[in-house]
Design an enzyme around this catalytic site. Structure first.
Site, short mmCIF file in Angstrom:
data_model
loop_
_atom_site.label_atom_id
_atom_site.label_comp_id
_atom_site.label_asym_id
_atom_site.label_seq_id
_atom_site.Cartn_x
_atom_site.Cartn_y
_atom_site.Cartn_z
N ASP A 208 0.86 -1.18 0.00
CA ASP A 208 0.00 0.00 0.00
C ASP A 208 0.89 1.23 0.00
O ASP A 208 2.12 1.12 0.13
CB ASP A 208 -0.92 0.00 1.23
CG ASP A 208 -2.25 0.69 0.97
OD1 ASP A 208 -2.29 1.65 0.18
OD2 ASP A 208 -3.27 0.27 1.57
N GLY A 234 4.26 1.14 -2.02
CA GLY A 234 4.26 1.26 -3.47
C GLY A 234 2.92 1.72 -4.00
O GLY A 234 1.98 1.97 -3.25
N ASP A 235 2.85 1.80 -5.32
CA ASP A 235 1.68 2.29 -6.03
C ASP A 235 1.19 1.18 -6.95
O ASP A 235 1.88 0.78 -7.88
CB ASP A 235 2.06 3.53 -6.84
CG ASP A 235 0.93 4.08 -7.68
OD1 ASP A 235 -0.19 3.54 -7.62
OD2 ASP A 235 1.16 5.06 -8.41
N PHE A 236 -0.01 0.66 -6.69
CA PHE A 236 -0.47 -0.47 -7.50
C PHE A 236 -0.78 -0.09 -8.94
O PHE A 236 -1.01 -0.95 -9.78
CB PHE A 236 -1.64 -1.23 -6.85
CG PHE A 236 -2.80 -0.41 -6.35
CD1 PHE A 236 -3.39 0.59 -7.12
CD2 PHE A 236 -3.35 -0.67 -5.10
CE1 PHE A 236 -4.48 1.30 -6.67
CE2 PHE A 236 -4.45 0.03 -4.63
CZ PHE A 236 -5.02 1.02 -5.41
N HIS A 254 -13.59 -1.69 -6.65
CA HIS A 254 -14.76 -0.80 -6.80
C HIS A 254 -14.40 0.68 -6.72
O HIS A 254 -15.24 1.54 -7.01
CB HIS A 254 -15.86 -1.17 -5.81
CG HIS A 254 -15.63 -0.77 -4.38
ND1 HIS A 254 -16.60 -0.81 -3.43
CD2 HIS A 254 -14.51 -0.33 -3.74
CE1 HIS A 254 -16.12 -0.41 -2.28
NE2 HIS A 254 -14.86 -0.12 -2.43
#
Length: 349
Positions: A208, A234-236, A254
């Site tokens: 995250d 991190g950045d997904f 969502h």
């Protein structure tokens, strides 16, 4: 005569339904105000007078009585005799000091960061775009990043929202067959901690942003699983961390539109081993709304529309989304009612 009376009864019931809905916003703000004022904490497990609550809260006695009676009308309190109140089981969930607390959820859902975009819902319906961005000048999660206190409340609220699902998820999927479970967008670790406590063999990772998992270390330590979990920042949208054989996405998909979701899933597909699995945990909408169906998922869908630009999805939507990213759905397991979530397992094609 009987037919006329039946029509009149039906009409009155219909008007009552609409009236309840129109006053729904007031109910939200009443609950939010009570949580901010510490009303449920001050009531605790016993009974207290409205005057006692007002004195402890530093609020106006008569106005406090009116708020407490409104809460009683919402079945959150019981007024045993004039001015004497006790929390119901539902009201007790709004205390901040209980394990099952929903107080942070009540607070965030009544904050302007949530409510202002809802006021502009017609703009989102016209455009298909979130109203939030136009109001605040940035997207929802970027705004939270600039508001540390609000971000903390939001993270706590998301943990509280996950707690019920975390009671059901571990026993409805065979997590024990995996060696490393990566909770992508795992927040404070509420779900991963529950899974690891129920399944002693796997290790875990929370992936995250720094803001997203800021409270995870304390949560994992409190749950006794900190030594089995690594925190990865991190950045997904940029990448997924390698090393897992099960990647979990709960209440992540969502939040985003199809193109953004395909990017998230594609990064997981890039690092997933041949025998690995993807587990998406989301509500799955029926193809049509059945009479008497719970409306919560559809209201959540509108909340996604106005605030973040995401949406709730049907099974066909999930199948199409997974196929776009190179996955095929291999199983759907609904959690017990009233839990709205479905465990959607997918394998790489």
């Amino acid at each position: 005569m009987e037919a006329n009376e039946e029509r009149a009864t039906t009409a009155r019931a219909a008007r009552s339904t609409v009236s309840q809905l129109l006053f729904g916003q007031l109910a939200t703000y009443a609950v939010g105000a009570a949580v901010r004022l510490g009303v449920f904490d001050r009531l605790g497990d016993g009974t207290r007078t409205a005057d006692d609550v007002a004195a402890a809260s530093g609020t106006h006695p008569q106005a406090t009585l009116r708020l407490l009676r409104a809460l009683a009308g919402l079945d959150l309190l019981v007024e045993h005799e004039p001015g004497v109140f006790e929390a119901t089981a539902a009201g007790a969930l709004l205390r901040s000091d209980t394990r099952d607390s929903m107080a942070a959820l009540a607070r965030i859902f009544s904050e302007p960061v949530m409510t202002r975009a809802r006021e502009r819902m017609e703009d989102s319906v016209r455009s298909g775009a979130p109203a939030f961005d136009a109001i605040f000048g940035t997207d929802f999660f970027s705004h939270l990043k600039g508001e540390p206190e609000l971000s903390e409340v939001f993270n706590t609220a998301m943990g509280q929202g996950t707690r019920i699902a975390a009671q059901d998820v571990p026993s409805h999927y065979d997590f024990g067959r995996f060696s490393t479970i990566v909770d992508v967008g795992g927040g404070d670790g509420t779900l991963l901690a529950a899974i690891l406590r129920a399944h002693p063999a796997p290790r875990g990772m929370i992936y995250d942003t720094a803001e997203g998992h800021a409270q995870a270390a304390a949560k994992l330590a409190a749950e006794g699983v900190a030594d089995r979990v690594t925190l990865e920042t991190g950045d997904f949208f940029a990448a997924a961390p390698p090393g897992g054989d099960l990647y979990v996405l709960k209440s992540v998909i969502h939040d985003w539109n199809d193109e953004q979701c395909a990017a998230i899933l594609g990064h997981i597909r890039d690092v997933l081993p041949v025998d690995g699995r993807l587990l998406i945990i989301e509500p799955v909408l029926a193809d049509t709304v059945q009479p008497g169906a719970p409306g919560l998922a559809y209201l959540s869908d509108l909340n996604m529309l106005v605030n973040v630009g995401g949406r709730e999805r049907t099974r066909a939507d999930f199948e199409e989304l997974c196929a776009t990213a190179g996955f095929k759905i291999t199983g759907l397991t609904p959690l017990p009612v009233p839990d709205p979530y479905v465990l959607i397992e997918a394998a790489a094609v």
